[in-house]
Design a protein around this motif. Sequence first.
Motif, PDB file in Angstrom:
ATOM      1  N   SER A   1      -8.924  -0.556  -1.635  1.00  0.00           N
ATOM      2  CA  SER A   1      -9.103  -0.798  -0.200  1.00  0.00           C
ATOM      3  C   SER A   1     -10.567  -1.029   0.143  1.00  0.00           C
ATOM      4  O   SER A   1     -10.909  -1.913   0.937  1.00  0.00           O
ATOM      5  CB  SER A   1      -8.572   0.394   0.595  1.00  0.00           C
ATOM      6  OG  SER A   1      -7.182   0.549   0.408  1.00  0.00           O
TER       7      SER A   1
ATOM      8  N   LYS B   1      -4.534   6.662   0.540  1.00  0.00           N
ATOM      9  CA  LYS B   1      -4.621   5.200   0.539  1.00  0.00           C
ATOM     10  C   LYS B   1      -6.058   4.696   0.702  1.00  0.00           C
ATOM     11  O   LYS B   1      -6.314   3.500   0.548  1.00  0.00           O
ATOM     12  CB  LYS B   1      -3.744   4.619   1.652  1.00  0.00           C
ATOM     13  CG  LYS B   1      -2.254   4.796   1.423  1.00  0.00           C
ATOM     14  CD  LYS B   1      -1.456   4.156   2.542  1.00  0.00           C
ATOM     15  CE  LYS B   1       0.036   4.369   2.362  1.00  0.00           C
ATOM     16  NZ  LYS B   1       0.826   3.779   3.467  1.00  0.00           N
TER      17      LYS B   1
ATOM     18  N   HIS C   1      -7.071  -0.214   6.712  1.00  0.00           N
ATOM     19  CA  HIS C   1      -8.092   0.699   6.169  1.00  0.00           C
ATOM     20  C   HIS C   1      -8.951   1.251   7.305  1.00  0.00           C
ATOM     21  O   HIS C   1      -9.283   2.451   7.315  1.00  0.00           O
ATOM     22  CB  HIS C   1      -8.953  -0.069   5.161  1.00  0.00           C
ATOM     23  CG  HIS C   1     -10.028   0.737   4.513  1.00  0.00           C
ATOM     24  ND1 HIS C   1      -9.773   1.762   3.632  1.00  0.00           N
ATOM     25  CD2 HIS C   1     -11.382   0.669   4.614  1.00  0.00           C
ATOM     26  CE1 HIS C   1     -10.919   2.289   3.219  1.00  0.00           C
ATOM     27  NE2 HIS C   1     -11.905   1.642   3.801  1.00  0.00           N
TER      28      HIS C   1
ATOM     29  N   GLU D   1      -0.683   2.898  -6.053  1.00  0.00           N
ATOM     30  CA  GLU D   1      -2.029   3.432  -6.000  1.00  0.00           C
ATOM     31  C   GLU D   1      -3.009   2.360  -6.454  1.00  0.00           C
ATOM     32  O   GLU D   1      -2.624   1.272  -6.880  1.00  0.00           O
ATOM     33  CB  GLU D   1      -2.122   4.684  -6.858  1.00  0.00           C
ATOM     34  CG  GLU D   1      -1.239   5.823  -6.328  1.00  0.00           C
ATOM     35  CD  GLU D   1      -1.402   7.109  -7.110  1.00  0.00           C
ATOM     36  OE1 GLU D   1      -2.163   7.116  -8.104  1.00  0.00           O
ATOM     37  OE2 GLU D   1      -0.759   8.105  -6.736  1.00  0.00           O
TER      38      GLU D   1
ATOM     39  N   GLY E   1       0.797  -1.211   0.000  1.00  0.00           N
ATOM     40  CA  GLY E   1       0.000   0.000   0.000  1.00  0.00           C
ATOM     41  C   GLY E   1       0.831   1.263   0.000  1.00  0.00           C
ATOM     42  O   GLY E   1       0.370   2.324  -0.435  1.00  0.00           O
ATOM     43  N   SER E   2       2.072   1.165   0.481  1.00  0.00           N
ATOM     44  CA  SER E   2       2.953   2.335   0.499  1.00  0.00           C
ATOM     45  C   SER E   2       3.613   2.579  -0.845  1.00  0.00           C
ATOM     46  O   SER E   2       4.191   3.646  -1.070  1.00  0.00           O
ATOM     47  CB  SER E   2       4.038   2.164   1.577  1.00  0.00           C
ATOM     48  OG  SER E   2       5.055   1.251   1.152  1.00  0.00           O
TER      49      SER E   2
END
Length: 327
Positions: A303, A298, A286, A238, A234-235
Motif C-alpha cells: 500500500s 492492510k 490507504h 497480504e 486488499g481483503s
Amino acid sequence: MNAEYRELILKSCAATSLRVGAKIQTLWSGYGEIVRVHLEGCERPSVVVKHVQFPAETDQSTDLSHIRKVRSYQVETHWYQNYCTNPSCRIPTCLASCSRGNEMLIVLEDLDVAGYDQRRSSVGDKEMRACLRWLAHFHSLFLGRVPDGLWPVGTYWHLETRPDELEAMDDAELKAAALHIDKILTNCHFKTIVHGDAKLANFCFSKSGTEVAAVDFQYVGGGCGMKDVVYFLGSCMEERECEKRVPALLDHYFSELEDAVDKDVEFAALEKEWREMFAFAWTDFHRFLLGWMPGHWKINRYSKKLTKEVLHKLQGAHSKVEVNEGK
C-alpha cells in the motif's frame, strides 16, 4: 420480532407460519441484526431478515457516523427496491421492506437455499477469480448509469463522508493530496455503479467456489470500478501475495469486463483509464485507513509503495504545470 413484521414476512412469502431462527450477525455498532426466519406453508423454506434498529439516544443532528449509517440503510433499501442485476452478478431478491420510526426491515431471499451456502475467510485463485468476474459483470451492467437514489459517490470511505478520519491523519503529504486524489477518481470519464463494500466477507460461494453472489449494499453508488477491485483484493491478500498475484488477477478482471461490456463501449480507453486509476483507488483507501485505524494490517509495504507512486505522479504533474505557466 413484533406482530407487524411477522405479518409482513408471512404475506410477502405467502407463508402460513414462521419461526425466527439463528442470528446470522449483529449489524455494525449494534444497529440491529440479521436473522434467518424459517417458513411453513410456502415454497420458500426460509428467508433472511435484516432488522435495523437505530439507537434512540444518539444525537442524530450532529453525529456524522450515525447520519452516515442511517443514510446507508436508506440507500440499501432503495437499491433492493429499485435495482436488479442478472445471473452473472447474482444478488438476493428483495421480497419486502418497511420503515417505522427508528426501525427498518428488509426481507431477502435466503442465498443458502439458492446454492450459495459457503462463506470463505481465506480464498485461493479460483474463488478470487469468481469474485472478480462478479465485479466485472456488475460494473459492466451499470456502466454509464446514473446512481439515482444511491450514494452519488459509492464506498464507505469516500472522502466527503470521512472528515474526522482525514483530520486524524499524521501523513501530511498524503493528507494534502487527498482532495486531489478524490477528484481524480470522481472525475474519471468511465463511471459505473460500485458495490461500495466488496470485501470477501460480503460474497457467498457455491460449494465448488466457482459461483458467487454478493450481499450488503449499504454503500452502493457511483464511481470508478477500480474502487471495488482494490478493496476486494486488499481483503484477500497480504502484501507479499499482492506483489505476486495482483497483475494476473487484474488481467482476469479486465478480460471478464471486456467480455461483458456492450460492443459500442470503447473498451481500450476504458481499460487504460481504469488501470491508471488502480493505484489512485488503492491510495484513496490507504488514506482512509491511516486516519481510521493506523495500526490496521492492510497498512503494509504494498500500500505504501502504491501511495508513493501516486504522490510522485501528482508532484510531477504539478511541476509540469508550474513550468508551463512560467513560459
